[in-house]
Design an enzyme around this catalytic site. Sequence first.
Site, PDB file in Angstrom:
ATOM      1  N   HIS A   1     -26.552 -22.070   4.588  1.00 25.33           N
ATOM      2  CA  HIS A   1     -26.242 -23.412   5.088  1.00 25.33           C
ATOM      3  C   HIS A   1     -26.338 -24.486   4.007  1.00 25.33           C
ATOM      4  O   HIS A   1     -25.575 -25.455   4.044  1.00 25.33           O
ATOM      5  CB  HIS A   1     -27.189 -23.747   6.245  1.00 25.33           C
ATOM      6  CG  HIS A   1     -26.790 -24.972   7.014  1.00 25.33           C
ATOM      7  ND1 HIS A   1     -25.593 -25.071   7.688  1.00 25.33           N
ATOM      8  CD2 HIS A   1     -27.430 -26.156   7.214  1.00 25.33           C
ATOM      9  CE1 HIS A   1     -25.514 -26.258   8.277  1.00 25.33           C
ATOM     10  NE2 HIS A   1     -26.603 -26.931   8.006  1.00 25.33           N
TER      11      HIS A   1
ATOM     12  N   GLU B   1     -24.572 -18.122   6.966  1.00 25.83           N
ATOM     13  CA  GLU B   1     -25.169 -19.091   7.878  1.00 25.83           C
ATOM     14  C   GLU B   1     -25.472 -18.418   9.218  1.00 25.83           C
ATOM     15  O   GLU B   1     -25.127 -17.247   9.440  1.00 25.83           O
ATOM     16  CB  GLU B   1     -24.244 -20.293   8.061  1.00 25.83           C
ATOM     17  CG  GLU B   1     -24.007 -21.056   6.761  1.00 25.83           C
ATOM     18  CD  GLU B   1     -23.417 -22.434   6.964  1.00 25.83           C
ATOM     19  OE1 GLU B   1     -23.899 -23.163   7.844  1.00 25.83           O
ATOM     20  OE2 GLU B   1     -22.462 -22.785   6.227  1.00 25.83           O
TER      21      GLU B   1
ATOM     22  N   SER C   1     -22.793 -30.165   8.147  1.00 28.99           N
ATOM     23  CA  SER C   1     -23.711 -29.901   9.245  1.00 28.99           C
ATOM     24  C   SER C   1     -23.503 -30.948  10.352  1.00 28.99           C
ATOM     25  O   SER C   1     -22.422 -31.004  10.942  1.00 28.99           O
ATOM     26  CB  SER C   1     -25.152 -29.861   8.728  1.00 28.99           C
ATOM     27  OG  SER C   1     -26.011 -29.282   9.678  1.00 28.99           O
TER      28      SER C   1
END
Length: 270
Positions: free
Chosen positions: A251, A216, A154
């Site tokens: 995610h 995601e 991320s």
Amino acid sequence: MSTTRELSYPHLGCEEHVIYAGARRLEYRILISHPSGEAPPEGYPVIYALDGHAVFHTLAESARLQTRKPHGYDPVVVVGIGYPSGEPFDMKRRCYDFTMPAEEEQLPKRPDGSQWPESGGADSFLDTLQKEIMPLVSGLFPVDTRRQALFGHSLGGLFVLHALFNRPELVTHYAAGSPSVWWNDYALYSELEQFAAAYPAMNLQRKLMITIGAEELEHMVEDAAKLPGLLAPLAEHGLQTSLNEFAGESHVSVLPAALSRLLRFALEKE
């Protein structure tokens, strides 16, 4: 100055080093898993993983299983870089360490409506990694400088790309998981352009792996898929870029799959 203690997983040979590093002398918890066998003649490969308290034990256990002889990879030193809170994702600290400077109006609104924590410390953290954390590890183990990997997820994935584009000499393998390319209105693309112009003259052999979960956010998947094409012209100059998209993963759920693929990426020989 650092202090050391064993972690509560003695079968993994894990230890924790508490250090105060960087210009601000910020506290870090450096989690280290000892390799499971003797060092190869060239030294141990090393994997540095950001958000250490989120990924370290999964990665260390996976490495322990996948480096078993006679068919496993070479033994590896796994290093997780964490924070004193022990939180899997310490948003205040990681937002500063993993990002480039940005104005608040260039960032999306957070889901809870709160302001973003302080950002913009990526270059300072790069210094900490290069000048303090990596020397700590090489002081403990013989290290194969030709097989060192950096993994982040991320915002950590954003940092990995920033590291590659600005300090390609830092490690040999860069693994960007679900990278937040959107940070500061996609300012990373300017870094990519400068890197692409300079890289052919560097005479470096580097590898980049990008991972993403197919479930995601749509723009995250699209951003990840775009990067290999932008970097493709550098293949003939020594940059190998790969994209791994994991079906059915979001995610956070994508992390175990990305970590498993990370080991192959970092340890598989030509």
